[in-house]
Design a protein around this motif. Structure first.
Motif, PDB file in Angstrom:
ATOM      1  N   LYS A  29     -39.381 -14.800  24.286  1.00 47.90           N
ATOM      2  CA  LYS A  29     -39.718 -13.517  23.665  1.00 47.90           C
ATOM      3  C   LYS A  29     -39.176 -12.383  24.534  1.00 47.90           C
ATOM      4  CE  LYS A  29     -43.701 -11.079  21.748  1.00 47.90           C
ATOM      5  NZ  LYS A  29     -45.156 -11.085  21.592  1.00 47.90           N
ATOM      6  N   ARG A  55     -47.055 -11.527  17.873  1.00 47.82           N
ATOM      7  CA  ARG A  55     -46.680 -12.927  17.674  1.00 47.82           C
ATOM      8  C   ARG A  55     -46.348 -13.489  19.060  1.00 47.82           C
ATOM      9  NH1 ARG A  55     -42.002 -15.210  13.646  1.00 47.82           N
ATOM     10  NH2 ARG A  55     -42.217 -17.412  14.154  1.00 47.82           N
ATOM     11  N   ASP A  71     -45.644 -10.573  12.250  1.00 48.17           N
ATOM     12  CA  ASP A  71     -44.233 -10.329  12.556  1.00 48.17           C
ATOM     13  C   ASP A  71     -43.510  -9.859  11.292  1.00 48.17           C
ATOM     14  OD1 ASP A  71     -41.571 -10.377  13.109  1.00 48.17           O
ATOM     15  OD2 ASP A  71     -41.520 -12.438  13.856  1.00 48.17           O
ATOM     16  N   PRO A  72     -43.168  -8.570  11.225  1.00 52.37           N
ATOM     17  CA  PRO A  72     -42.569  -8.050   9.992  1.00 52.37           C
ATOM     18  C   PRO A  72     -41.212  -8.669   9.669  1.00 52.37           C
ATOM     19  CG  PRO A  72     -42.451  -6.405  11.749  1.00 52.37           C
ATOM     20  CD  PRO A  72     -43.289  -7.542  12.278  1.00 52.37           C
ATOM     21  N   SER A  73     -40.550  -9.257  10.677  1.00 48.76           N
ATOM     22  CA  SER A  73     -39.240  -9.839  10.385  1.00 48.76           C
ATOM     23  C   SER A  73     -39.372 -11.113   9.557  1.00 48.76           C
ATOM     24  CB  SER A  73     -38.466 -10.117  11.673  1.00 48.76           C
ATOM     25  OG  SER A  73     -39.008 -11.236  12.346  1.00 48.76           O
ATOM     26  N   GLU A  74     -40.600 -11.609   9.387  1.00 44.84           N
ATOM     27  CA  GLU A  74     -40.788 -12.796   8.541  1.00 44.84           C
ATOM     28  C   GLU A  74     -40.837 -12.458   7.053  1.00 44.84           C
ATOM     29  OE1 GLU A  74     -40.506 -15.813   9.241  1.00 44.84           O
ATOM     30  OE2 GLU A  74     -40.435 -15.620  11.414  1.00 44.84           O
ATOM     31  N   PHE A  75     -41.093 -11.179   6.739  1.00 41.37           N
ATOM     32  CA  PHE A  75     -41.235 -10.832   5.324  1.00 41.37           C
ATOM     33  C   PHE A  75     -39.893 -10.917   4.616  1.00 41.37           C
ATOM     34  CE2 PHE A  75     -44.823  -8.160   7.154  1.00 41.37           C
ATOM     35  CZ  PHE A  75     -45.753  -9.168   6.947  1.00 41.37           C
ATOM     36  N   ASN A  76     -39.893 -11.642   3.516  1.00 39.59           N
ATOM     37  CA  ASN A  76     -38.683 -11.826   2.699  1.00 39.59           C
ATOM     38  C   ASN A  76     -37.546 -12.483   3.475  1.00 39.59           C
ATOM     39  OD1 ASN A  76     -39.936 -10.630   0.477  1.00 39.59           O
ATOM     40  ND2 ASN A  76     -39.318  -8.587   1.133  1.00 39.59           N
ATOM     41  N   LYS A  77     -37.863 -13.193   4.560  1.00 42.97           N
ATOM     42  CA  LYS A  77     -36.814 -13.855   5.338  1.00 42.97           C
ATOM     43  C   LYS A  77     -36.324 -15.092   4.594  1.00 42.97           C
ATOM     44  CE  LYS A  77     -37.434 -16.690   8.913  1.00 42.97           C
ATOM     45  NZ  LYS A  77     -37.907 -17.191  10.204  1.00 42.97           N
ATOM     46  N   PHE A  97     -31.576  -8.622   7.535  1.00 45.90           N
ATOM     47  CA  PHE A  97     -32.224  -9.630   8.363  1.00 45.90           C
ATOM     48  C   PHE A  97     -31.958  -9.336   9.841  1.00 45.90           C
ATOM     49  CE2 PHE A  97     -31.910 -13.697  10.657  1.00 45.90           C
ATOM     50  CZ  PHE A  97     -33.190 -14.187  10.445  1.00 45.90           C
ATOM     51  N   LYS A 103     -33.944  -6.397  11.128  1.00 45.01           N
ATOM     52  CA  LYS A 103     -35.348  -6.769  11.354  1.00 45.01           C
ATOM     53  C   LYS A 103     -35.493  -7.579  12.635  1.00 45.01           C
ATOM     54  CE  LYS A 103     -37.299  -7.347   6.731  1.00 45.01           C
ATOM     55  NZ  LYS A 103     -37.789  -8.429   5.856  1.00 45.01           N
ATOM     56  N   GLN A 104     -34.576  -8.517  12.835  1.00 49.37           N
ATOM     57  CA  GLN A 104     -34.641  -9.339  14.038  1.00 49.37           C
ATOM     58  C   GLN A 104     -34.426  -8.474  15.283  1.00 49.37           C
ATOM     59  OE1 GLN A 104     -35.472 -12.631  14.278  1.00 49.37           O
ATOM     60  NE2 GLN A 104     -35.878 -12.539  12.093  1.00 49.37           N
ATOM     61  N   LYS A 157     -37.309  -6.490  16.522  1.00 46.47           N
ATOM     62  CA  LYS A 157     -38.308  -7.319  17.189  1.00 46.47           C
ATOM     63  C   LYS A 157     -38.016  -7.475  18.685  1.00 46.47           C
ATOM     64  CE  LYS A 157     -39.209 -11.870  16.123  1.00 46.47           C
ATOM     65  NZ  LYS A 157     -39.272 -12.976  15.159  1.00 46.47           N
ATOM     66  N   ILE A 196     -37.763  -6.838  22.401  1.00 49.99           N
ATOM     67  CA  ILE A 196     -38.706  -5.985  23.129  1.00 49.99           C
ATOM     68  C   ILE A 196     -38.092  -4.643  23.541  1.00 49.99           C
ATOM     69  CG2 ILE A 196     -40.185  -5.860  25.189  1.00 49.99           C
ATOM     70  CD1 ILE A 196     -41.211  -8.009  23.378  1.00 49.99           C
TER      71      ILE A 196
END
Lengths: 576, 156
Positions: free
Chosen positions: A131, A157, A308-314, B61, B64-65, B68, B70
């Motif tokens: 992370k 997350r 984790d918003p990056s999971e939406f509609n992924k 995508f 969005k990634q 995330k 940091i």
């Protein structure tokens, strides 16, 4: 924000002091040239070091500790090979969003980039599987760096965070600041839950005639068990789970249908294509859960709740998403529902349909057709009979794990510890050790395959020497059974590279490590050995020889949709 | 359908951040057609502006990634029409290819350096304008060429 100074201490002492301040009691790892100063400081710290036999195992131990407690597990390795050995364990934790802080030694700053002995650019290697990573370049940066690592690993997350500390930084003696708390600019793991989205979700749930609720690993991460169950019971909505989310809802509960997926429960795989609303919480719609994304649950509206918003509609387009901690969101959804409805009746056409499918599925070959005395599903069911509800079960990866997915019932939170995202063979035994360290008062059982067990079997040395009484069950088919199944079903029985010989003798191997060991040949003997195993105060191994020909069903073949789940062996290829 | 897009990423100005960002681009198997990076006001943050060729879904995508990561404050994708984009090119021309300094082809450029065999000019404009400018010369006339890549801010 307060800052305390400790005067004239070394960077290594600052590492250990920060761990103490973060309430760390256990560290899993191995020493080497570049982390010797930290190991020297550990000796006087009161923190218990658990000596692994390979850094991969140390990382799995820390990972399982994190999954069981919700607090970050800590693992350590030296530079170079110590750090690269951690990689598989760290990637495993990353794939399953498990909180781990990995602390590696690094060659002195002046040696950086010179191909020094045991030098690896471990931040370069691990950036895609962590992370975050932090490299303190002076002793003063160590406390804030490590505190940030804990904060990032456990918030939002969760995931593994690497702290890579050059040896000269560990050796510097300075007046070192210890901030009370830390802030990471630009990192906002928690957000206000959108109240309008909550109201909309409640409206959709109330309107739905055939609601289904799906729980993933996020339920465990946010301890959302209570509101999750409350929402389901209020709506009388049945629950399916992912494999990581198995146990997010008590599996003995009448509303629990069990996991969906490649080796999910047949009734779950079938009913997910019949609901008119799916509320999925803390899931990422992985291909192993859904099959072909476009075919998955396409008749239903979908609500997706995740931190984790990056999971939406992924992977899956959804109709409504709500970002936030599952516990908070579900509590709000429950309140919004409770203002609209009282507990739904337990008789309606949807529940009748559920009951009907369950009844139909009872007789599918996957649930009934077990020829041999020591058939996988029988072993798993026997294990459930013998083990108390609070038992923590860890697994390797393969057929034995899938039999657990289908037949093991998780009854208590945080008692199902398995590598799903990365699918890491060798996870089971070290994970059991980490889990037992976290929860010494409950039985911890590693349900393993021979292939998986052999990958980290030397962790038995750790279990014996450190007096960590876990039980390993080896479902031993002398084969890489899951691969063999695929070769049988999809490669016309051309078995390539899957058969082991007779080496090793697991009983002798376990005894050589100083563990007690038994080989069983009947279900009754197995039950007895297991009962005995969990009563010991030292590690035990149970070798269960099984046939490699018994395939795991239900089976959703790779690349197929969930509707194409096969519920029995090929001769009766039954497709829904 | 793939098209050129502008990816604008506001990040911490510290070592390793560009690596964290570009490794995500590599993961998505996108090629970076242009990249600029510079500190923003305050000095503790940088803006990375990348031009990449990809379809909308991949780029959404990716954004969005990236959001995330940091050390990333924000990541946005824009189509070229949505931004004011500028690029700078330094073009070193063979002196013999330019008849005199008021050669019409040099219009719009600034001469920044001359030597006895070459002349270096600076051109600033939209990426398309730079393209058109470069096409005024044939490849034998251009000794060296360096473009900064696009930097951009959203319109309005």
């Amino acid at each position: 924000m307060g800052v305390d100074f400790m005067h004239e201490i070394s960077g290594a002492q600052a590492v250990v002091e920060t761990l103490r301040q973060e309430h760390v009691k256990y560290v899993f790892g191995m020493p080497g040239g570049a982390n010797l100063p930290i190991y020297d400081a550990l000796l006087d710290s009161g923190i218990r070091h658990i000596l692994a036999r390979h850094e991969q195992s140390a990382a799995h131990m820390a990972d399982a500790f994190g999954r069981v407690t919700g607090r970050a597990g800590v693992c350590m390795g030296t530079s170079g090979p110590g750090a690269t050995n951690l990689v598989t364990g760290i990637a495993t934790a990353y794939a399953d969003s498990s909180p781990v802080v990995a602390i590696t030694g690094q060659v002195p700053k002046a040696m950086t980039g010179r191909n020094a002995f045991q030098e690896t650019d471990v931040i370069g290697v691990m950036t895609p599987i962590t992370k975050y990573s932090i490299q303190p370049l002076s002793a003063e940066e160590i406390p804030s760096g490590i505190k940030k690592a804990f904060y990032i690993a456990t918030s939002g997350r969760p995931g593994p965070v690497l702290v890579d500390i050059p040896k000269d930084v560990q050796q510097e003696v300075r007046d070192i600041p210890f901030p009370e708390s830390v802030e990471v600019r630009g990192y906002r793991p928690y957000v206000e839950v959108d109240p309008l989205a909550v109201e909309r979700a409640a409206e959709m749930l109330v309107k739905a005639e055939k609601p289904l609720i799906m729980g993933g690993g996020g339920i465990r991460i946010s301890n959302a068990y209570e509101p999750f169950q409350a929402v389901s019971e209020l709506l009388m909505a049945p629950v399916i789970t992912t494999l990581q989310g198995k146990g997010s809802f008590p599996e003995g509960h009448p509303l629990c249908l069990g996991p969906i997926g490649m080796h999910g429960r047949a009734e779950s795989n079938k009913l997910v294509s019949e609901c008119d609303l799916l509320m999925a919480v803390g899931v990422r719609f992985s291909d192993r859960s859904t099959g072909t994304f476009s075919e998955f649950c396409k008749q239903a509206k979908i609500i997706h709740i995740d931190a984790d918003p990056s999971e939406f509609n992924k992977n899956k387009q959804v109709d409504l998403y709500i970002r936030g901690d599952a516990n908070q969101v579900l509590t709000k959804v429950y309140n919004a529902l409770a203002r609209r409805i009282s507990r739904r009746s337990d008789s309606n056409p949807w529940l009748a349909r559920i009951a009907q499918v369950r009844e139909e599925m009872k007789s599918i070959p996957a649930y009934t057709d077990y020829d041999s005395e020591l058939s996988g599903p029988k072993i798993v069911r026997k294990m459930r009979e013998v083990l108390p509800p609070q038992t923590i079960l860890t697994t390797g990866v393969g057929r034995h794990q899938m039999w657990c997915e289908i037949h093991w019932r998780v009854l208590k939170p945080r008692t199902w510890i398995t590598s799903t995202g990365l699918g890491t063979m060798g996870f089971g035994l070290p994970a059991a050790i980490g889990a037992k360290v976290a929860k010494p008062d409950v039985p911890v059982v590693d349900f393993d395959g021979d292939g998986s067990f052999m990958m980290t079997e030397n962790s038995l040395g750790t279990a014996v020497d450190e007096k960590i009484p876990i039980v390993s069950i080896i479902v031993n088919d002398r084969s890489l059974g899951m691969v063999e199944q695929w070769q049988r079903l999809m490669y016309n029985r051309r078995f390539s590279g899957v058969k082991f010989g007779n080496s090793p003798d697991f009983v002798k191997l376990a005894e050589a490590y100083g563990a007690s060991a038994k080989r069983v040949t009947t279900l009754e003997e197995f039950g007895k050995a297991l009962k005995e195993g969990i009563s010991l105060d030292s590690p035990a191994v149970i070798d269960v020889p099984v046939s490699s020909e018994e395939d795991v069903f239900p089976f959703m073949p790779p690349g197929k949709s969930i509707k194409e789940t096969v519920v029995g062996p090929p001769k009766e290829m039954a497709i829904f | 359908m793939t098209a050129l897009k502008i990816l604008s990423v506001l990040v911490e100005n510290k070592p390793g951040t560009l690596f964290r960002v570009t490794h995500m681009i590599r993961l998505m198997r996108l090629n970076i057609e242009g990249l600029t990076c510079g500190v923003t006001n305050g000095g503790d943050r940088s803006r990375i502006t990348m031009t990449v060729n990809g379809d909308d879904a991949t780029l959404d995508f990716l954004a969005k990634q990236l959001s995330k990561v940091i050390d990333v404050y924000e990541a946005q994708t824009y189509s070229p029409e949505e931004v004011t984009a500028r690029e700078l090119a330094l073009i070193k021309l063979n002196l013999s290819s330019v008849s005199h300094l008021d050669d019409r082809r040099l219009q719009g450029a600034r001469i920044v350096e001359t030597s006895d065999r070459s002349i270096t000019i600076e051109v600033i404009g939209s990426p398309a304008e730079i393209d058109r400018f470069i096409h005024r010369f044939d490849s034998t006339q251009i000794l060296e060429l360096a473009r900064t890549g696009t930097t951009a801010v959203p319109k309005g």
